[in-house]
Design an enzyme around this catalytic site. Structure first.
Site, short mmCIF file in Angstrom:
data_model
loop_
_atom_site.label_atom_id
_atom_site.label_comp_id
_atom_site.label_asym_id
_atom_site.label_seq_id
_atom_site.Cartn_x
_atom_site.Cartn_y
_atom_site.Cartn_z
N HIS A 171 39.99 -18.02 -1.97
CA HIS A 171 40.84 -17.82 -2.63
C HIS A 171 41.55 -17.04 -1.45
O HIS A 171 42.60 -16.84 -1.07
CB HIS A 171 40.75 -17.18 -3.66
CG HIS A 171 42.07 -16.62 -4.15
ND1 HIS A 171 43.28 -17.16 -5.12
CD2 HIS A 171 43.46 -15.53 -4.27
CE1 HIS A 171 44.22 -16.73 -5.85
NE2 HIS A 171 44.22 -16.04 -5.13
N GLU A 172 41.07 -15.56 -1.66
CA GLU A 172 41.53 -14.12 -0.45
C GLU A 172 42.13 -14.70 0.83
O GLU A 172 43.26 -14.84 1.10
CB GLU A 172 40.86 -13.47 -0.65
CG GLU A 172 40.89 -12.12 -1.92
CD GLU A 172 42.01 -12.50 -2.90
OE1 GLU A 172 43.00 -11.77 -2.29
OE2 GLU A 172 41.98 -12.19 -4.04
N HIS A 175 45.04 -17.20 1.40
CA HIS A 175 45.96 -16.37 1.30
C HIS A 175 46.83 -16.02 3.29
O HIS A 175 47.88 -15.79 3.23
CB HIS A 175 46.21 -15.40 1.00
CG HIS A 175 46.60 -14.84 -0.16
ND1 HIS A 175 47.17 -15.50 -0.49
CD2 HIS A 175 45.94 -14.92 -1.82
CE1 HIS A 175 46.92 -15.36 -2.53
NE2 HIS A 175 46.40 -14.93 -2.45
N TYR A 186 56.44 -14.52 -1.02
CA TYR A 186 56.06 -13.97 -2.57
C TYR A 186 56.96 -13.72 -3.25
O TYR A 186 56.31 -12.74 -3.43
CB TYR A 186 54.36 -13.20 -2.33
CG TYR A 186 53.71 -12.94 -2.69
CD1 TYR A 186 52.54 -14.03 -2.83
CD2 TYR A 186 53.26 -12.00 -3.88
CE1 TYR A 186 51.52 -14.05 -3.17
CE2 TYR A 186 52.25 -12.09 -5.03
CZ TYR A 186 51.67 -12.70 -4.59
OH TYR A 186 50.36 -12.29 -5.08
N GLU A 195 50.30 -18.57 -4.53
CA GLU A 195 48.91 -18.45 -5.11
C GLU A 195 48.12 -19.66 -5.31
O GLU A 195 46.66 -19.66 -5.48
CB GLU A 195 49.04 -17.86 -6.05
CG GLU A 195 49.72 -16.15 -6.18
CD GLU A 195 48.09 -15.15 -5.76
OE1 GLU A 195 47.38 -15.64 -6.09
OE2 GLU A 195 48.26 -13.95 -4.84
N ASP A 262 55.74 -8.77 -11.49
CA ASP A 262 54.17 -9.46 -10.72
C ASP A 262 55.41 -10.46 -9.71
O ASP A 262 54.79 -11.84 -9.56
CB ASP A 262 53.22 -10.22 -11.67
CG ASP A 262 52.24 -11.40 -10.67
OD1 ASP A 262 52.03 -10.24 -9.61
OD2 ASP A 262 51.95 -12.00 -11.09
N HIS A 267 51.64 -14.98 -10.57
CA HIS A 267 49.90 -15.23 -10.77
C HIS A 267 49.93 -16.07 -11.98
O HIS A 267 49.26 -17.26 -12.74
CB HIS A 267 49.45 -13.86 -10.71
CG HIS A 267 48.89 -13.47 -9.91
ND1 HIS A 267 49.57 -12.91 -9.42
CD2 HIS A 267 47.78 -13.58 -9.11
CE1 HIS A 267 49.22 -11.69 -8.54
NE2 HIS A 267 47.73 -12.95 -8.21
#
Length: 348
Positions: A171-172, A175, A186, A195, A262, A267
């Site tokens: 996942h990270e 990005h 974003y 995301e 957020d 998210h």
């Protein structure tokens, strides 16, 4: 306009929600995570502001081997790498976190190279660095946009050792892939797509590594790193809103969350395109990294995908790419439409 914010696996809204019911000791740990989150978001926003257009690089001349560097932060919160403890080709160490980060980086590289012929994050063999044992009982893991992934050890209640989550690592690092392809803003729907794409490919990293079919996969994100307060997982791609008692993700556009927190709920609303992909993959059957993954990857790299894309805009491109590759009346194209229909995103 925010091209990128700090890409943490635990979003700030969830940290705040957890803090409401936390003990004093747990609240201190959560405040520490929020403070780090805020500091890194500001630094990353300043870096991201210099990115004015998507970075689309040509395919590297050679590839097939990752360039991994694993550093031990020794519980420091320094944003710069600590002691180098393992790099590409080194044997395993006595530290399980070091080895898990190394293996997770390798699994992510393997998915992108073996399936999509992408050579690392930037498609040019970019080195990737893991900074393990970040902070003391730090409840998060994040990508800083500059080639570094930070891993907290967790406090044991909210999160455990974050290096254990192969899908979290995927996942990270994804990005970073998004940063070098579509460069999705974003915020709002484009941020939720950002995301979601990370959840999609993070899940595919885990499925590819385990050799699971779409039917066999659990479609949970973070199941291997959550503590008892967040069991059984951080998010569910097939059933958004059910992963844990703090999960407020909507499962379709009827329940889209309008919020200013957020970055406009990036998210939260990511559950909608997450479910669209999972339904598409399960409908097609077999290995989700093949046709479904290819359609989503080609869409991420499609020059027609705009940085401020909406869900509907992204959905339309997935259907166009499915029809181009597999045929206008193919089962793959029908499955893509079924996926977006399931979450009430209109697609033509």
């Amino acid at each position: 306009m925010k091209r990128h914010s700090l890409a943490c696996i635990l979003p700030p809204d969830l940290l705040v929600s957890l803090a409401r019911d936390a003990t004093h000791e747990q609240r201190l740990a959560l405040l520490q995570a929020l403070n780090v989150d805020s500091s890194f978001r500001q630094a990353r926003a300043e870096t991201a502001a210099r990115l004015v257009a998507p970075v689309r690089l040509a395919l590297a001349a050679a590839g097939g081997t990752p360039r991994r560097f694993i550093y031990d932060q020794q519980h420091s919160q320094s944003p710069t790498p600590g002691t180098l403890v393992r790099h590409e080709g080194d044997p395993p160490t006595a530290d399980a976190s070091v080895n898990a980060a190394y293996d997770g980086f390798g699994a992510t590289y393997s998915l992108y190279w073996d399936v999509f012929q992408r050579d690392s994050i930037d498609d040019q063999g970019m080195p990737i660095a893991a900074l393990v044992h970040y902070g003391t009982a730090f409840d998060n893991a994040f990508w800083d946009g500059q080639g570094h992934m930070f891993f907290g050890d967790g406090d044991g209640r909210i999160l455990t050792d974050t290096t254990r989550g192969m899908d979290v690592i995927g996942h990270e690092l994804t990005h970073g892939v998004t940063q070098h392809t579509a460069n999705l803003v974003y915020s709002g729907e484009s941020g939720a797509l950002n995301e979601s794409i990370s959840d999609v490919f993070g899940s595919l990293v885990k499925q590819y590594h385990l050799g699971q079919t779409a039917a066999q996969a659990d479609w949970l994100i973070g199941a291997d790193i959550v503590g008892p307060l967040l069991k059984p997982a951080l998010r569910s791609m097939t059933a958004p809103g059910t992963a844990n008692k703090h999960d407020n993700q909507p499962a379709d556009m009827t329940h889209f969350v309008q919020t200013t927190s957020d970055n406009g709920g990036v998210h939260t609303n990511s559950g909608i395109p997450n479910r669209a992909f999972a339904v598409t993959a399960i409908t097609i059957g077999g290995s989700a990294w093949l046709a479904p993954g290819t359609i989503w990857y080609e869409t991420l790299n499609d020059p027609r995908l705009k940085p401020n894309s909406t869900f509907a805009g992204f959905a339309a491109l997935t259907l166009k790419n499915a029809r181009t590759r597999y045929g206008a009346t193919s089962p793959e194209a029908d499955a893509v439409r079924a996926g977006w229909d399931a979450v009430k995103v209109p697609v033509q």
